[in-house]
Write a protein that holds these residues in place. Structure first.
Motif, PDB file in Angstrom:
ATOM      1  N   PHE A   1       0.850  -1.184   0.000  1.00 32.87           N
ATOM      2  CA  PHE A   1       0.000   0.000   0.000  1.00 32.87           C
ATOM      3  C   PHE A   1       0.892   1.242   0.000  1.00 32.87           C
ATOM      4  CE2 PHE A   1      -2.544   3.375   1.845  1.00 32.87           C
ATOM      5  CZ  PHE A   1      -3.801   3.171   1.290  1.00 32.87           C
ATOM      6  N   PRO A   2       0.688   2.175  -0.926  1.00 32.63           N
ATOM      7  CA  PRO A   2       1.605   3.321  -1.075  1.00 32.63           C
ATOM      8  C   PRO A   2       1.521   4.300   0.095  1.00 32.63           C
ATOM      9  CG  PRO A   2      -0.265   3.554  -2.547  1.00 32.63           C
ATOM     10  CD  PRO A   2      -0.393   2.202  -1.918  1.00 32.63           C
TER      11      PRO A   2
ATOM     12  N   TYR B   1      -7.774   6.458  -6.323  1.00 30.12           N
ATOM     13  CA  TYR B   1      -8.234   5.288  -7.067  1.00 30.12           C
ATOM     14  C   TYR B   1      -6.992   4.555  -7.575  1.00 30.12           C
ATOM     15  CZ  TYR B   1     -12.888   7.415  -7.062  1.00 30.12           C
ATOM     16  OH  TYR B   1     -14.081   7.955  -6.674  1.00 30.12           O
ATOM     17  N   ILE B   2      -6.629   3.476  -6.909  1.00 31.20           N
ATOM     18  CA  ILE B   2      -5.479   2.651  -7.311  1.00 31.20           C
ATOM     19  C   ILE B   2      -6.036   1.264  -7.591  1.00 31.20           C
ATOM     20  CG2 ILE B   2      -3.188   1.828  -6.697  1.00 31.20           C
ATOM     21  CD1 ILE B   2      -2.944   4.143  -4.760  1.00 31.20           C
ATOM     22  N   GLU B   3      -6.483   1.048  -8.824  1.00 29.61           N
ATOM     23  CA  GLU B   3      -7.294  -0.107  -9.173  1.00 29.61           C
ATOM     24  C   GLU B   3      -6.616  -1.010 -10.190  1.00 29.61           C
ATOM     25  OE1 GLU B   3     -10.884   1.643 -10.623  1.00 29.61           O
ATOM     26  OE2 GLU B   3     -11.587   2.228  -8.633  1.00 29.61           O
ATOM     27  N   ASN B   4      -6.818  -2.323 -10.009  1.00 34.75           N
ATOM     28  CA  ASN B   4      -6.393  -3.333 -10.976  1.00 34.75           C
ATOM     29  C   ASN B   4      -4.888  -3.273 -11.241  1.00 34.75           C
ATOM     30  OD1 ASN B   4      -9.084  -4.305 -11.292  1.00 34.75           O
ATOM     31  ND2 ASN B   4      -9.503  -2.580 -12.637  1.00 34.75           N
ATOM     32  N   ASN B   5      -4.148  -3.449 -10.159  1.00 34.06           N
ATOM     33  CA  ASN B   5      -2.699  -3.578 -10.217  1.00 34.06           C
ATOM     34  C   ASN B   5      -2.313  -4.853  -9.480  1.00 34.06           C
ATOM     35  OD1 ASN B   5      -1.805  -0.930 -11.509  1.00 34.06           O
ATOM     36  ND2 ASN B   5      -3.149  -0.190  -9.890  1.00 34.06           N
ATOM     37  N   LYS B   6      -1.077  -4.947  -9.002  1.00 33.65           N
ATOM     38  CA  LYS B   6      -0.641  -6.140  -8.269  1.00 33.65           C
ATOM     39  C   LYS B   6      -0.077  -5.756  -6.904  1.00 33.65           C
ATOM     40  CE  LYS B   6       0.348  -8.891 -12.398  1.00 33.65           C
ATOM     41  NZ  LYS B   6       1.386  -9.605 -13.205  1.00 33.65           N
ATOM     42  N   LEU B   7      -0.629  -4.712  -6.309  1.00 31.22           N
ATOM     43  CA  LEU B   7      -0.213  -4.351  -4.968  1.00 31.22           C
ATOM     44  C   LEU B   7      -0.667  -5.428  -3.988  1.00 31.22           C
ATOM     45  CD1 LEU B   7      -1.060  -0.535  -4.920  1.00 31.22           C
ATOM     46  CD2 LEU B   7       1.065  -1.651  -5.587  1.00 31.22           C
ATOM     47  N   SER B   8       0.127  -5.662  -2.946  1.00 34.46           N
ATOM     48  CA  SER B   8      -0.185  -6.744  -2.022  1.00 34.46           C
ATOM     49  C   SER B   8       0.165  -6.332  -0.599  1.00 34.46           C
ATOM     50  CB  SER B   8       0.572  -8.013  -2.416  1.00 34.46           C
ATOM     51  OG  SER B   8       1.972  -7.791  -2.392  1.00 34.46           O
ATOM     52  N   GLY B   9       0.013  -7.285   0.337  1.00 37.70           N
ATOM     53  CA  GLY B   9       0.253  -7.000   1.740  1.00 37.70           C
ATOM     54  C   GLY B   9      -1.016  -6.550   2.429  1.00 37.70           C
TER      55      GLY B   9
ATOM     56  N   ARG C   1      -4.084  -7.239  -4.533  1.00 33.92           N
ATOM     57  CA  ARG C   1      -3.880  -8.494  -3.803  1.00 33.92           C
ATOM     58  C   ARG C   1      -3.699  -8.235  -2.310  1.00 33.92           C
ATOM     59  NH1 ARG C   1       0.430 -11.293  -8.117  1.00 33.92           N
ATOM     60  NH2 ARG C   1      -1.034 -11.428  -9.858  1.00 33.92           N
ATOM     61  N   PHE C   2      -4.396  -7.250  -1.810  1.00 37.15           N
ATOM     62  CA  PHE C   2      -4.309  -6.951  -0.387  1.00 37.15           C
ATOM     63  C   PHE C   2      -4.961  -8.082   0.408  1.00 37.15           C
ATOM     64  CE2 PHE C   2      -4.209  -2.571  -2.209  1.00 37.15           C
ATOM     65  CZ  PHE C   2      -2.916  -2.267  -1.798  1.00 37.15           C
ATOM     66  N   PHE C   3      -4.339  -8.436   1.531  1.00 39.26           N
ATOM     67  CA  PHE C   3      -4.863  -9.535   2.339  1.00 39.26           C
ATOM     68  C   PHE C   3      -4.953  -9.113   3.800  1.00 39.26           C
ATOM     69  CE2 PHE C   3      -0.258 -10.263   1.727  1.00 39.26           C
ATOM     70  CZ  PHE C   3       0.195 -10.223   3.035  1.00 39.26           C
ATOM     71  N   GLY C   4      -5.473 -10.025   4.631  1.00 41.26           N
ATOM     72  CA  GLY C   4      -5.681  -9.717   6.033  1.00 41.26           C
ATOM     73  C   GLY C   4      -7.037  -9.077   6.260  1.00 41.26           C
TER      74      GLY C   4
END
Length: 483
Positions: A123-124, A137-145, A166-169
């Motif tokens: 997450f930036p 709006y940060i959509e349809n990328n491959k950010l994770s964590g 791909r954010f989780f938790g």
């Protein structure tokens, strides 16, 4: 006075326009703030691939207010950055990471990074350091964590969307502090756990989208906290229980209610009929049972209705809609007998799915008011007889047609497949004739278990597509015998 006016006009002309020898330039050509330029160039350096040249005019020494995706206001300060990839064009994607040095662009109030697809990282954090930022709006990328536990510090935000990453938790409890949000969109990630009760504090929400995660537990009964909610999208999760009663409070304004693909049960409540503004209702792929309320006919503005794959039983109410765009009642326990008149009369319908709905009729007896707009038709697993030739031949933009598991009996050679068609399933019927050349260009095809005969056109499909026909020959089936 006239001389002074003439002198003033001449001076303005001298400042605004180039003189004849080209040494003067317009005063409007001033470059943007040096912090904005350096911050944007540092941000660009985080990308490793830009095949479409999206950022090709981001060059030092040029006016960054003229760069692609940049918008400036107030003293030539950069206020928004918009980078959009095209979902169907991989060459429009960007690869790399989001540089934290974008925080140097201190006047940003909006960032729109959508469909870039190949951006990685977490997450930036730079969004915490932009004091004027309101729309993200940060959509349809491959950010994770995980989403940051201190996300509540972003209390100035009016919109936050990180859908399609791909954010989780779990959803952080501090999200309750984002009390200025109009839109919260966390869909299509890998989030788990329940919806935090603190979400009820976001009283200004108009759009709540948590779909396509792994959220679980019961849907909270706090929706009377959202007097202005227009869109509620909780589909494709693992929610259990029934539809909470507080959702009834949303009736005056709610446009979209999407709860499909969960593990919800019980009966569909009577209060759903009070949603007079409802455009879209999706309760599909749950475990709802019983009879739909008779008052369902009050949903006169419904355009998109999906109740498929539940345990609903007859009678299905006769709706008084002026026109339906998409309808899916497939695989309940309905015995409709015929395609309903309110469906047949719709002149705007584009998707009709009535698979396994106990329809028993000749297909030629169905006379829809309009077939021009049809994209998808699925009438599989009914007791429909007759021919599909007139129906298919009268469509212009049909993408998918399924009528598997019926009693259709017609010459397949008589069908003229629309150029738009991609999917065709006519398996388990009584079709005869030969396989037309036009099926070769389809993406998916199933003609198995009919009475087709003759040589199969050269194609890319597996043998299962043509299995169960007595005398078809040529690859992928057995070679044709020489006469």
């Amino acid at each position: 006075m006239n001389q002074r006016y003439a002198l003033f006009s001449a001076l303005i002309s001298l400042l605004l326009f180039s003189c004849r020898n080209g040494r003067y330039v317009s005063v409007s050509a001033a470059t943007c703030h040096p912090d904005d330029e350096s911050g944007l160039l540092a941000f660009k350096s985080g990308f490793t691939e830009d095949p479409s040249g999206m950022l090709s005019n981001w060059k030092p020494g040029t006016d960054c207010c003229q760069w692609s995706g940049i918008n400036c206001r107030e003293n030539n300060r950069v206020t928004t950055v918009t980078l959009n990839g095209q979902p169907d064009n991989p060459k429009s994607y960007l690869s790399g990471t989001f540089s934290p040095l974008l925080s140097k662009v201190q006047n940003l109030d909006g960032i729109y990074f959508q469909n870039l697809r190949n951006i990685t990282g977490t997450f930036p954090r730079f969004v915490f350091d932009l004091p004027k930022l309101i729309y993200v709006y940060i959509e349809n990328n491959k950010l994770s964590g995980p989403l940051p536990n201190d996300i509540g510090r972003l209390s100035r935000f009016g919109a936050l969307s990180v859908t399609g990453n791909r954010f989780f938790g779990s959803i952080p409890s501090s999200i309750s502090q984002l009390t200025q949000l109009g839109q919260l969109r966390l869909s299509n990630n890998l989030l788990t756990g329940p919806i935090p009760d603190g979400l009820r504090q976001l009283k200004t929400l108009t759009y709540l989208d948590l779909a396509g995660n792994r959220l679980s537990g019961k849907i909270p009964n706090f929706f009377n906290s959202f007097p202005d909610l227009l869109f509620l999208v909780l589909s494709r999760n693992k929610f259990t229980g029934g539809i909470p009663t507080s959702i009834a409070s949303l009736a005056p304004k709610l446009i979209n209610l999407e709860l499909g693909n969960n593990q919800l049960s019980e009966k569909i409540p009577e209060f759903i009929s009070n949603f007079k503004a409802l455009d879209t209702l999706d309760l599909s792929s749950n475990q709802f049972s019983g009879v739909l309320p008779k008052s369902f006919k009050n949903l006169t503005k419904i355009f998109n209705l999906n109740l498929a794959r539940n345990n609903l039983v007859d009678p299905f109410p006769d709706l008084a809609v002026k026109g339906i765009e998409s309808l899916d009642l497939s695989y309940n326990k309905f015995k409709l007998g015929k395609i309903p008149k309110w469906v047949t009369s719709s002149t705007i319908i584009y998707s009709l799915k009535l698979a396994g709905c106990g329809i028993k009729m000749r297909l030629e007896d169905w006379k829809p008011s309009e077939t021009f707009f049809y994209d998808f038709i699925d009438l599989s697993d009914n007791e429909i007889s007759g021919s599909a030739v007139n129906l298919v031949n009268s469509t212009e933009y049909l993408v998918g047609f399924s009528a598997s598991g019926n009693q259709l009996n017609f010459n397949l050679s008589d069908i003229k497949l629309p150029k738009t068609l991609k999917y065709l399933d006519l398996s388990k019927n009584q079709l005869f004739g030969s396989v037309p050349q036009s099926v070769v260009g389809l993406e998916k095809l199933n003609l198995s278990y009919n009475k087709l005969c003759g040589m199969i056109p050269a194609n890319k499909f597996p043998a299962a597509v043509f299995a169960g026909n007595a005398c078809l020959c040529r690859a992928p089936l057995s070679p044709c015998r020489r006469q």
